[in-house]
Design an enzyme around this catalytic site. Structure first.
Site, PDB file in Angstrom:
ATOM      1  N   GLY A  46      17.454  -5.272   1.362  1.00  0.00           N
ATOM      2  CA  GLY A  46      16.626  -4.371   0.620  1.00  0.00           C
ATOM      3  C   GLY A  46      15.618  -3.727   1.690  1.00  0.00           C
ATOM      4  N   GLN A  51       8.163   1.174   4.109  1.00  0.00           N
ATOM      5  CA  GLN A  51       8.543   0.216   5.424  1.00  0.00           C
ATOM      6  C   GLN A  51       8.993   1.039   6.406  1.00  0.00           C
ATOM      7  OE1 GLN A  51      11.058  -2.597   2.836  1.00  0.00           O
ATOM      8  NE2 GLN A  51      10.173  -3.876   4.616  1.00  0.00           N
ATOM      9  N   CYS A  89      10.987 -10.756   4.469  1.00  0.00           N
ATOM     10  CA  CYS A  89      10.835  -9.218   4.661  1.00  0.00           C
ATOM     11  C   CYS A  89      11.012  -8.697   5.844  1.00  0.00           C
ATOM     12  CB  CYS A  89       9.443  -9.202   4.073  1.00  0.00           C
ATOM     13  SG  CYS A  89       8.991  -7.222   3.830  1.00  0.00           S
ATOM     14  N   LEU A  90      11.693  -7.672   6.065  1.00  0.00           N
ATOM     15  CA  LEU A  90      11.857  -6.976   7.302  1.00  0.00           C
ATOM     16  C   LEU A  90      10.521  -6.603   8.004  1.00  0.00           C
ATOM     17  CD1 LEU A  90      14.996  -4.778   6.815  1.00  0.00           C
ATOM     18  CD2 LEU A  90      15.062  -6.943   7.830  1.00  0.00           C
ATOM     19  N   HIS A 131      11.141  -7.630  -5.299  1.00  0.00           N
ATOM     20  CA  HIS A 131      10.201  -7.457  -3.922  1.00  0.00           C
ATOM     21  C   HIS A 131      10.213  -5.927  -3.598  1.00  0.00           C
ATOM     22  CE1 HIS A 131      10.344  -9.118   0.355  1.00  0.00           C
ATOM     23  NE2 HIS A 131      10.182  -7.643   0.509  1.00  0.00           N
ATOM     24  N   GLU A 132      11.149  -5.207  -3.722  1.00  0.00           N
ATOM     25  CA  GLU A 132      11.161  -3.779  -3.147  1.00  0.00           C
ATOM     26  C   GLU A 132      10.335  -3.051  -3.843  1.00  0.00           C
ATOM     27  OE1 GLU A 132      12.378  -3.541  -0.354  1.00  0.00           O
ATOM     28  OE2 GLU A 132      13.600  -5.393  -0.310  1.00  0.00           O
ATOM     29  N   HIS A 135       6.773  -3.346  -2.884  1.00  0.00           N
ATOM     30  CA  HIS A 135       6.372  -2.492  -1.805  1.00  0.00           C
ATOM     31  C   HIS A 135       5.782  -1.349  -2.230  1.00  0.00           C
ATOM     32  CE1 HIS A 135       7.553  -4.738   1.674  1.00  0.00           C
ATOM     33  NE2 HIS A 135       8.740  -5.152   1.417  1.00  0.00           N
TER      34      HIS A 135
HETATM   35 NI    NI Z   1      10.096  -6.727   2.207  1.00  0.00          NI
END
Ligand code: NI
Length: 170
Positions: A46, A51, A89-90, A131-132, A135
């Site tokens: 995701g 991000q 998380c990226l 999670h997304e 953000h």
């Molecule tokens: Ni993330």
């Protein structure tokens, strides 16, 4: 393929409340394409627009069942039943934590052309949705995790992945 740079924890863009999308135009379509390219290239499941430095309510998710694009998503309901498991998380590279999320969520969102739709997600998909969407309100999983994985746990994980990759090649 057009990859964008993924911002990491500490960048103020990751802590902003994102604005709704109001124009469903080529610019949005290019953003969605770039976000998917960036997510797949980084082996993520995701990615949220902040991000990559875009403060708009847009996320892409693919937990293995195909690409899902959510524009202006809202969680309509979440199950009382929860799931507790690993999350990374990226934007938080090299770390992971144990996070408790709802087992199922119902989401309302717009597609890339502005049409509203609803979807139900469960298990990993529900975790990714939560999670997304977090953000988009400036929240990272590290804010709510039950605990962080230790260096030893991360190293054990890496060894398991290497062993699995070696087995695949053999
Ligand atoms: Ni993330």
């Amino acid at each position: 393929m057009a990859k964008r740079k993924i911002l990491t924890d500490g960048d103020p863009a990751l802590r902003k409340i994102c604005k709704p999308v109001d124009k469903f135009n080529l610019r949005l379509h290019l953003l969605l394409r770039d976000m998917a390219d960036t997510m797949y290239d980084a082996d993520g499941v995701g990615l949220a627009a902040p991000q990559v430095g875009i403060l708009r309510r847009v996320v892409v998710i693919d937990v293995g069942d195909g690409l899902v694009e959510l524009v202006n998503p809202v969680i309509l309901s979440a199950s009382e039943e929860t799931q507790t498991g690993r999350e990374g998380c990226l934007s938080v590279p090299g770390r992971a934590g144990i996070v408790t999320r709802p087992m199922r969520v119902k989401v309302r969102a717009q597609d890339r052309n502005g049409a509203w739709f609803e979807l139900e997600a469960e298990e990993l998909f529900a975790r990714a949705v939560c999670h997304e969407l977090a953000h988009l309100d400036g929240q990272l999983y590290t804010d709510i995790m039950d605990r962080e994985l230790t260096r030893e746990e991360l190293e054990a994980e890496a060894r398991e992945q290497e062993a699995a990759a070696a087995e695949e090649k053999a």
